[in-house]
Write a protein that holds these residues in place. Structure first.
Motif, PDB file in Angstrom:
ATOM      1  N   UNK A 610       5.702  -0.331  -1.872  1.00 33.02           N
ATOM      2  CA  UNK A 610       5.869  -1.076  -0.625  1.00 33.02           C
ATOM      3  C   UNK A 610       7.037  -0.556   0.206  1.00 33.02           C
ATOM      4  N   UNK A 611       7.860   0.322  -0.387  1.00 34.89           N
ATOM      5  CA  UNK A 611       9.003   0.887   0.335  1.00 34.89           C
ATOM      6  C   UNK A 611       8.596   2.038   1.254  1.00 34.89           C
ATOM      7  N   UNK A 612       7.368   2.570   1.053  1.00 37.09           N
ATOM      8  CA  UNK A 612       6.812   3.638   1.907  1.00 37.09           C
ATOM      9  C   UNK A 612       7.699   4.888   1.944  1.00 37.09           C
ATOM     10  N   UNK A 613       8.139   5.328   0.766  1.00 31.99           N
ATOM     11  CA  UNK A 613       8.900   6.581   0.689  1.00 31.99           C
ATOM     12  C   UNK A 613       7.975   7.749   1.034  1.00 31.99           C
ATOM     13  N   UNK A 619       0.145   5.832  -6.984  1.00 30.83           N
ATOM     14  CA  UNK A 619       0.603   4.935  -8.038  1.00 30.83           C
ATOM     15  C   UNK A 619      -0.474   4.817  -9.103  1.00 30.83           C
ATOM     16  N   UNK A 620      -0.047   4.885 -10.364  1.00 25.42           N
ATOM     17  CA  UNK A 620      -0.923   4.568 -11.493  1.00 25.42           C
ATOM     18  C   UNK A 620      -0.363   3.302 -12.124  1.00 25.42           C
ATOM     19  N   UNK A 621      -1.098   2.207 -12.007  1.00 25.01           N
ATOM     20  CA  UNK A 621      -0.641   0.906 -12.512  1.00 25.01           C
ATOM     21  C   UNK A 621      -1.527   0.505 -13.681  1.00 25.01           C
ATOM     22  N   UNK A 690       2.577 -11.165  -2.840  1.00 20.25           N
ATOM     23  CA  UNK A 690       2.670 -11.241  -1.382  1.00 20.25           C
ATOM     24  C   UNK A 690       2.718  -9.856  -0.736  1.00 20.25           C
ATOM     25  N   UNK A 691       3.162  -8.863  -1.499  1.00 18.44           N
ATOM     26  CA  UNK A 691       3.369  -7.529  -0.922  1.00 18.44           C
ATOM     27  C   UNK A 691       2.177  -6.594  -1.096  1.00 18.44           C
ATOM     28  N   UNK A 692       1.244  -6.929  -1.960  1.00 20.37           N
ATOM     29  CA  UNK A 692       0.119  -6.032  -2.253  1.00 20.37           C
ATOM     30  C   UNK A 692      -0.623  -5.551  -1.008  1.00 20.37           C
ATOM     31  N   UNK A 693      -0.873  -6.422  -0.020  1.00 15.84           N
ATOM     32  CA  UNK A 693      -1.586  -5.945   1.173  1.00 15.84           C
ATOM     33  C   UNK A 693      -0.832  -4.871   1.951  1.00 15.84           C
ATOM     34  N   UNK A 694       0.490  -4.740   1.729  1.00 20.44           N
ATOM     35  CA  UNK A 694       1.288  -3.749   2.459  1.00 20.44           C
ATOM     36  C   UNK A 694       1.184  -2.350   1.859  1.00 20.44           C
ATOM     37  N   UNK A 695       0.616  -2.246   0.659  1.00 13.46           N
ATOM     38  CA  UNK A 695       0.539  -0.946  -0.014  1.00 13.46           C
ATOM     39  C   UNK A 695      -0.602  -0.134   0.583  1.00 13.46           C
ATOM     40  N   UNK A 696      -0.294   1.056   1.048  1.00  9.77           N
ATOM     41  CA  UNK A 696      -1.296   1.928   1.667  1.00  9.77           C
ATOM     42  C   UNK A 696      -1.531   3.206   0.872  1.00  9.77           C
ATOM     43  N   UNK A 697      -0.721   3.435  -0.165  1.00  9.23           N
ATOM     44  CA  UNK A 697      -0.852   4.650  -0.962  1.00  9.23           C
ATOM     45  C   UNK A 697      -2.090   4.578  -1.859  1.00  9.23           C
ATOM     46  N   UNK A 698      -2.612   5.719  -2.286  1.00  3.53           N
ATOM     47  CA  UNK A 698      -3.673   5.726  -3.295  1.00  3.53           C
ATOM     48  C   UNK A 698      -3.182   5.080  -4.591  1.00  3.53           C
ATOM     49  N   UNK A 699      -4.028   4.246  -5.197  1.00  2.00           N
ATOM     50  CA  UNK A 699      -3.651   3.523  -6.405  1.00  2.00           C
ATOM     51  C   UNK A 699      -4.789   3.599  -7.418  1.00  2.00           C
ATOM     52  N   UNK A 700      -4.411   3.875  -8.667  1.00  4.25           N
ATOM     53  CA  UNK A 700      -5.341   3.784  -9.785  1.00  4.25           C
ATOM     54  C   UNK A 700      -4.920   2.607 -10.645  1.00  4.25           C
ATOM     55  N   UNK A 701      -5.844   1.653 -10.830  1.00  3.00           N
ATOM     56  CA  UNK A 701      -5.591   0.501 -11.686  1.00  3.00           C
ATOM     57  C   UNK A 701      -6.355   0.701 -12.986  1.00  3.00           C
ATOM     58  N   UNK A 721      -6.574  -7.375  -3.634  1.00  2.00           N
ATOM     59  CA  UNK A 721      -5.441  -7.648  -2.739  1.00  2.00           C
ATOM     60  C   UNK A 721      -4.759  -6.392  -2.229  1.00  2.00           C
ATOM     61  N   UNK A 722      -4.972  -5.260  -2.888  1.00  2.00           N
ATOM     62  CA  UNK A 722      -4.335  -4.011  -2.465  1.00  2.00           C
ATOM     63  C   UNK A 722      -4.772  -3.621  -1.055  1.00  2.00           C
ATOM     64  N   UNK A 723      -3.807  -3.187  -0.256  1.00  4.41           N
ATOM     65  CA  UNK A 723      -4.130  -2.742   1.093  1.00  4.41           C
ATOM     66  C   UNK A 723      -4.581  -1.294   1.160  1.00  4.41           C
ATOM     67  N   UNK A 724      -4.573  -0.582   0.045  1.00  4.04           N
ATOM     68  CA  UNK A 724      -4.910   0.845   0.018  1.00  4.04           C
ATOM     69  C   UNK A 724      -6.384   1.085   0.340  1.00  4.04           C
ATOM     70  N   UNK A 725      -6.626   2.126   1.109  1.00  5.30           N
ATOM     71  CA  UNK A 725      -8.009   2.555   1.341  1.00  5.30           C
ATOM     72  C   UNK A 725      -8.521   3.352   0.143  1.00  5.30           C
ATOM     73  N   UNK A 726      -7.624   4.113  -0.456  1.00  9.11           N
ATOM     74  CA  UNK A 726      -7.975   4.934  -1.611  1.00  9.11           C
ATOM     75  C   UNK A 726      -7.480   4.211  -2.864  1.00  9.11           C
TER      76      UNK A 726
END
Length: 766
Positions: A610-613, A619-621, A690-701, A721-726
């Motif tokens: 969520x810091x958008x570095x 992210x692999x969660x 609350x922050x999940x929708x702000x994540x735009x990076x690719x994520x693997x759950x 809830x993730x905001x990521x497209x990928x």
């Protein structure tokens, strides 16, 4: 020195009164806010004459009681003759606990007799309080301000005279023994109240040692305190000197002051003797009949040999004086205020009346890291524990903030948005009795001045800061993470925390790890372990990634790998800051970083997203604990609140501070789960939700379909809830929680596919 006749039968130490005084001192010490730390080798404590610097009245009561605690030996000391001018309660008390007036005509003979009987002697060779801590003059010679003359003077040679005389008398004893002069030996045995001639000979064969020691107070505070207010209330007005002493020294006793007592290498009083001195002494010792004869060689010589030996002794005492004074000031415990003050005064001396804030912090940090490897300088523990200095770069260091606050209140420094500006008052010569109030920066600078290495290191750091090596800084920051682990282990290894330690079976190395491949592929992977575990949980997976060309850093979340009690004292924000620091270290080496976290580590990885570095590309969660299988975890907030309430109203720690845990990997995980840690995890998950929708990076759950701890039902909720497209979700067939550590169901290969996709998207050649 003006001599005043005192009774020769000066009272011996009243051991019962002395012992009661030690007990009283311990009781008072426990009530005060002074954190006293003695640094001394046990062999050093076997010395005879202990020499201390003198900054406050409070410290004059400390050394003899500390030595008694450590060795069981009684100590004599010297006080101003004014305390003995009248026969009152105080003078009688001092006489019976081994205190002698400085002008007693047999002072050295009496002290030497006590040493021969196994007592110690405490001396403050500066001869008075050195409030400005200025002990080096412009030529680099040792001298101090004399309140009596108003000028600077050399420090006293009395300790060296005493030690030299003692060695001479011991030589006389050995000579009498070699001549089989039993009558003389018996005479000395009786006069010194020593049990036997054999014991007298044993004492004579023991070398006399002077031990230089330094007392350093930190911090120096000047705010009003209870003692000052109480005295002011019942007095008709205080003098400037009295007010200053109550403000400074009252705060030393009442406001969380660190008092470091550090004892250096003993000084041999005969070390400066040349062959002439030794030749003359061999001629003179047959003429010695009493211990007083030794200390009158210069003032009342019986022949030319004694007169010449006395003159040699004076020169030798001056050499010994310089050696033990160097030893005293070499044992200052250097702290952050010393470094900041030295840097400021260097800038002012160069005519530079301001410094950029960021540069100031960087110089201090660089200097700290260099000084940590210096074996000559003694650093305060706050410069060895990264928790106390690593946040300098963020301008959020409490010790530095306090130093600056005091400097600004004293009118020495002005602060604006980007600079610290040094004001003219820094260069004004302050009165001896007000300098601790008016210019504490000068006091700190003066105290550190004998340590030339401190100033030289800071000057080198100024140049190094201008061309900062990012790789070196990253290496230092990683070293700080390892240091933090060591400090945490030490802090929680005390018996106080031992009630559950015997239940813990974790043996795996909990250290953070940083591994670089021989052929890097341009990717970095930050690995974040789970709750109750340590970096060891993901070490094997990290090595697997390195073989593929990834640069890998495994962070350690604070409180893990040491003690459940350590984990109990951490918040989720503390864990998150560890992840941030690891990311900042890794990005120095890699421009593209993936963050892989397991369980709680997965939640922290998503929080970082969520810091958008710009360097973070995915992210692999794995097994994120959005929901738990055990419904009892729903009661954690209630249990934690009850624990806090019980701890608040009583000394009892809480109803149930720990919950039993049966770990899948007992060699890595804690067996005792702090309720506080579960509560902090709940807080982390609540914020992440609350922050999940702000994540735009690719994520693997990833998750285990029959995970016994984390409910599989949480993964689809997380995905939605993730905001990521990928974003991808993958279930691993498993009845165990540790799917990433154990590579269950080919978990590592699943992640490989995700990494390969990201490498293609970022056009990085694998």
């Amino acid at each position: 020195m003006n001599k005043t006749p005192y009774p020769d039968d000066w009272p011996d130490i009243d051991t019962k009164l002395y012992n009661r005084s030690v007990k009283l001192f311990n009781a008072v010490k426990n009530m005060l806010s002074v954190k006293l730390d003695l640094h001394a080798d046990p062999q050093v404590l076997e010395g005879d004459i202990f020499l201390f610097n003198h900054f406050s009245r409070f410290e004059t009561f400390i050394p003899q009681f500390l030595i008694y605690e450590k060795t069981g030996a009684y100590s004599c000391s010297i006080a101003s003759a004014e305390f003995f001018q009248e026969d009152n309660v105080l003078s009688r008390y001092l006489k019976h606990v081994g205190v002698f007036p400085h002008n007693h005509d047999r002072l050295f003979a009496l002290l030497a007799g006590h040493i021969l009987r196994g007592r110690k002697v405490i001396i403050f060779p500066e001869g008075g309080m050195v409030k400005d801590r200025r002990v080096i003059d412009k030529r680099g010679h040792y001298s101090i301000y004399s309140r009596v003359t108003g000028n600077r003077r050399k420090l006293h040679t009395g300790p060296a005279v005493l030690a030299q005389g003692l060695e001479t008398f011991k030589a006389a004893i050995r000579h009498a023994h070699s001549q089989n002069d039993v009558a003389l030996l018996r005479q000395w045995k009786d006069a010194l109240q020593i049990d036997s001639i054999d014991q007298l000979i044993a004492v004579a064969n023991k070398p006399t040692l002077m031990v230089p020691a330094n007392i350093t107070f930190y911090p120096i505070r000047s705010s009003e305190n209870l003692l000052f207010k109480s005295v002011e209330l019942f007095s008709n007005g205080l003098s400037l000197r009295q007010s200053e002493e109550l403000l400074i020294e009252g705060n030393i006793m009442l406001k969380n002051t660190d008092m470091d007592i550090r004892m250096g290498n003993p000084v041999d009083p005969c070390g400066a003797w040349g062959w002439r001195t030794r030749y003359l002494m061999n001629k003179v010792i047959p003429e010695i009949n009493t211990i007083d004869d030794v200390f009158t060689l210069n003032s009342r010589p019986k022949n030319w040999r004694q007169r010449l030996l006395g003159s040699y002794f004076i020169k030798n005492a001056q050499c010994s004086r310089d050696r033990y004074m160097e030893g005293i000031y070499a044992n200052v415990t250097i702290n952050l205020s010393h470094l900041a003050a030295t840097l400021i005064m260097h800038y002012v001396g160069q005519g530079r009346m301001y410094i950029e804030k960021d540069k100031f912090y960087s110089i201090l940090y660089i200097a700290i890291k260099h000084l940590q490897n210096n074996t000559v300088i003694h650093l305060h523990r706050s410069l060895l524990n990264p928790d106390d200095y690593s946040d300098l770069f963020k301008a959020a260091n409490k010790r530095f903030d306090y130093f600056m606050c005091v400097a600004k209140e004293a009118g020495l420094i002005k602060e604006d948005e980007n600079y610290y500006r040094f004001l003219p008052k820094l260069c004004v010569e302050s009165d001896f009795d007000t300098i601790r109030l008016e210019n504490p920066i000068a006091v700190y600078n003066n105290e550190a001045a004998p340590q030339h290495t401190v100033r030289d290191t800071l000057i080198d750091a100024i140049g190094e800061c201008s061309n900062a090596d990012k790789d070196k800084l990253a290496a230092w920051h990683f070293e700080d993470e390892c240091r933090t682990l060591a400090w945490e282990k030490q802090a929680y290894s005390k018996p106080l925390f031992g009630d559950i330690s015997y239940e813990e079976a974790a043996v795996a190395d909990p250290s953070p790890f940083f591994i670089q491949p021989e052929l890097a592929n341009g990717f970095g992977v930050l690995l974040v372990h789970g709750l109750l575990a340590s970096p060891a949980e993901l070490r094997a997976y990290g090595e697997y990634l390195v073989k593929q060309g990834y640069t890998v850093l495994g962070v350690r979340l604070k409180g893990h790998g040491t003690s459940p009690y350590a984990l109990r004292d951490q918040s989720w924000e503390d864990w998150y800051r560890c992840v941030q620091r690891g990311f900042n270290i890794l990005k120095v080496h890699c421009s593209h970083i993936l963050v892989a976290g397991f369980s709680t580590g997965g939640a922290l990885a998503l929080k970082l997203a969520t810091e958008h570095y710009p360097e973070m590309i995915g992210v692999i969660a794995v097994s994120v604990p959005l929901k738990f299988v055990n419904p009892a975890f729903m009661l954690v907030p209630l249990l934690h609140g009850t624990n806090k309430l019980v701890a608040w109203v009583s000394a009892f720690e809480g109803v149930k501070p720990f919950i039993d845990n049966e770990p899948e990997h007992p060699g890595i995980n804690y067996r005792n789960t702090p309720v506080r840690a579960l509560y902090e995890l709940r807080l982390l998950i609540a914020q992440l939700d609350e922050l999940l929708p702000q994540i735009s990076l690719p994520v693997l759950i990833m998750y285990g379909d029959e995970d016994p701890i984390v409910s599989p039902k949480g993964a689809p909720i997380l995905m939605a809830k993730l905001g990521s497209k990928h974003k991808q979700i993958h279930a691993i067939k498993s009845q165990r929680h540790g799917i990433l550590m154990e590579n269950i169901g080919g978990a590592w290969r699943v992640i490989d596919g995700f990494l390969n996709e990201l490498s293609a998207d970022n056009k990085i050649k694998m």
